[in-house]
Design a protein around this motif. Structure first.
Motif, short mmCIF file in Angstrom:
data_model
loop_
_atom_site.label_atom_id
_atom_site.label_comp_id
_atom_site.label_asym_id
_atom_site.label_seq_id
_atom_site.Cartn_x
_atom_site.Cartn_y
_atom_site.Cartn_z
N PHE A 184 77.44 89.69 80.27
CA PHE A 184 76.82 88.76 80.18
C PHE A 184 74.99 88.98 79.81
O PHE A 184 74.80 87.79 79.11
N PHE A 185 75.04 90.08 80.60
CA PHE A 185 73.23 90.07 80.49
C PHE A 185 72.85 90.76 78.89
O PHE A 185 71.77 90.63 78.46
N SER A 186 74.24 90.89 78.21
CA SER A 186 73.90 91.42 76.81
C SER A 186 73.30 89.82 75.81
O SER A 186 72.79 90.40 74.77
N HIS A 187 73.84 89.36 76.31
CA HIS A 187 73.55 87.62 75.87
C HIS A 187 71.59 87.77 75.93
O HIS A 187 71.68 86.81 75.42
N HIS A 188 71.42 88.08 77.16
CA HIS A 188 69.86 87.43 77.43
C HIS A 188 68.99 88.82 77.45
O HIS A 188 68.71 89.36 78.60
#
Length: 445
Positions: free
Chosen positions: A165-169
């Motif tokens: 998830f946080f790889s997109h943010h």
């Protein structure tokens, strides 16, 4: 004996049975509402396509979020709950990621929420023990929590979901320099800092607005647990931090925090290399020094944990009807949801010549709230790099080991691992070299 289903039916009954069979065929498993991937795109609960699940709808590029943003309202309504409780001044500490009753020695942000009951209404200063947050836009909050929580299929928390998830943010990088740092496991609630995280606007009597951030600093200092200490403490008592807080207050060793603020003149916000409204950024203290404005002393334990802690509601923007006010209170909100007020007046409308109530004095409103650009330079990597560089060599090594462990999850794909290596390469080249070497990944510096 024949089965009742094979007995002769009247024509009307036969018609009903046929209709039922048609409905069953029509709503066969492939047509029933399902959480499975049977749609090529995201939809609302009513099935309407969602074209943007990342950003909230705003008035102009830097204005407030619109209430007509149906998807955001539906998304948060499905996520939030309502609670109630009251106390003259009350603080709630809690863990964030893990479920109720989980050990307080797990690596996890801690909620630090303070409710002030004032003569002018309730003021909720809602925050964490870290000065930044994972995401920039509230639209992603439910998704963030879902990624951090256990796998809904196995109920096991897994790093691959979090890192995916946080790889997109990339803005989350700064928060991870706190969470994966030594302070990611506070020794207890008395020895941790608090931060309002959000940027507030305070307006003086002349209508001049200033951006403000709030910070709580414990007078007894900041202390944390390393992994081996956390295992030992958590193995003996899974709620050690709650017990420590309760016992300290009972013994008269009252926990105390100093309250500080930082201020920025909005007229100067475009001169900085970060957006002062961005919750993933800190304000450098050498440029915006901490100003002491008060202190907080916890000198009384609550009487009922469920009523005064579990049901305590906080909101940084509004006064919830679930919170019993301690100030003079009057309005005509009758018979609404969770309306607990005792009412015996005959006039429940405004204005009225039978009622003395009037409008409050007007307050200044800052001009041009919808002007300027919202999406300023995100600058996602400078502050994470500076924070890592401020660590001692031993602290840097522990930080790297925690990232090695997370990125070594067998379900973390090569693509996700490479994205995180790319992010860290933009924060600190020496950090990424150590990560890449131990993970056998080529850094893209």
């Amino acid at each position: 004996m024949r089965s009742p289903a094979k007995e002769p039916l009247e024509n009307t009954n036969r018609s009903v049975v046929c209709q039922k069979r048609k409905l069953l065929r029509r709503y066969a498993p492939e047509y029933r509402p399902s959480g499975a991937h049977n749609s090529p795109f995201l939809t609302t609960n009513s099935g309407a396509p969602v074209w943007n699940n990342n950003s909230s709808l705003t008035v102009g590029p830097r204005g407030p979020i619109l209430l007509e943003e149906y998807h955001l309202v539906e998304k948060l309504a499905n996520f939030d709950g309502a609670h109630q409780g009251s106390r003259p001044v009350i603080v709630r500490f809690s863990t964030v990621i893990y479920e109720r009753g989980s050990p307080e020695t797990l690596r996890d942000p801690r909620d630090f929420a303070v409710k002030f009951y004032t003569r002018e209404g309730n003021f909720d200063l809602v925050g964490n023990n870290f000065p930044v947050f994972f995401i920039r836009d509230g639209m992603k909050f439910p998704d963030m929590v879902h990624a951090l929580k256990p796998n809904p299929k196995s109920h096991i928390q897994e790093n691959w979901r979090i890192l995916d998830f946080f790889s997109h943010h990339p803005e989350s990088l700064h928060m991870f320099t706190f969470l994966f740092d030594d302070i990611g496991i506070p020794q207890d609630y008395r020895h941790m800092e608090g931060s309002g995280v959000n940027t507030y606007t305070l307006i003086n009597k002349d209508g001049k607005a200033h951006y403000v951030k709030f910070h709580w600093k414990p007078t007894c200092g900041v202390k944390s647990l390393l992994e081996d200490e956390a295992i030992q403490v958590g193995g003996a008592n899974h709620s050690h931090a709650t017990k420590d807080l309760y016992d300290s207050i009972m013994a008269g060793n009252y926990p105390e925090w100093k309250l500080f603020i930082q201020t920025i003149d909005p007229d100067h916000e475009d001169t900085f290399d970060f957006d002062p409204l961005d919750v993933t950024k800190t304000w450098p203290e050498d440029i915006f020094p901490l100003q002491s404005v008060g202190r907080l002393v916890l000198n009384k334990n609550i009487d009922n944990f469920f009523a005064e802690n579990e049901q305590l509601a906080f909101c940084p923007a509004i006064i919830l009807p679930a919170n019993a006010l301690k100030c003079a209170h009057y309005n005509n909100h009758h018979e609404g949801f969770m309306n607990f007020m005792h009412r015996d007046e005959e006039v429940n409308y405004f204005p009225s010549r039978y009622d003395y109530v009037r409008h409050a004095e007007s307050y200044p409103i800052p001009p041009a709230i919808c002007s300027r650009k919202r999406e300023k330079n995100e600058n996602n990597f400078k502050q994470p790099g500076e924070r890592y560089q401020s660590f001692s060599p031993e602290r840097q090594e522990r930080f790297i080991c925690r990232w090695i462990d997370a990125l070594s999850d067998p379900r973390v794909t090569h693509e996700i691992r490479s994205i995180w290596i790319s992010y860290w390469s933009q924060a600190d080249k020496f950090l990424v070299q150590k990560l890449a070497t131990r993970l056998n990944v080529r850094p893209s510096i």
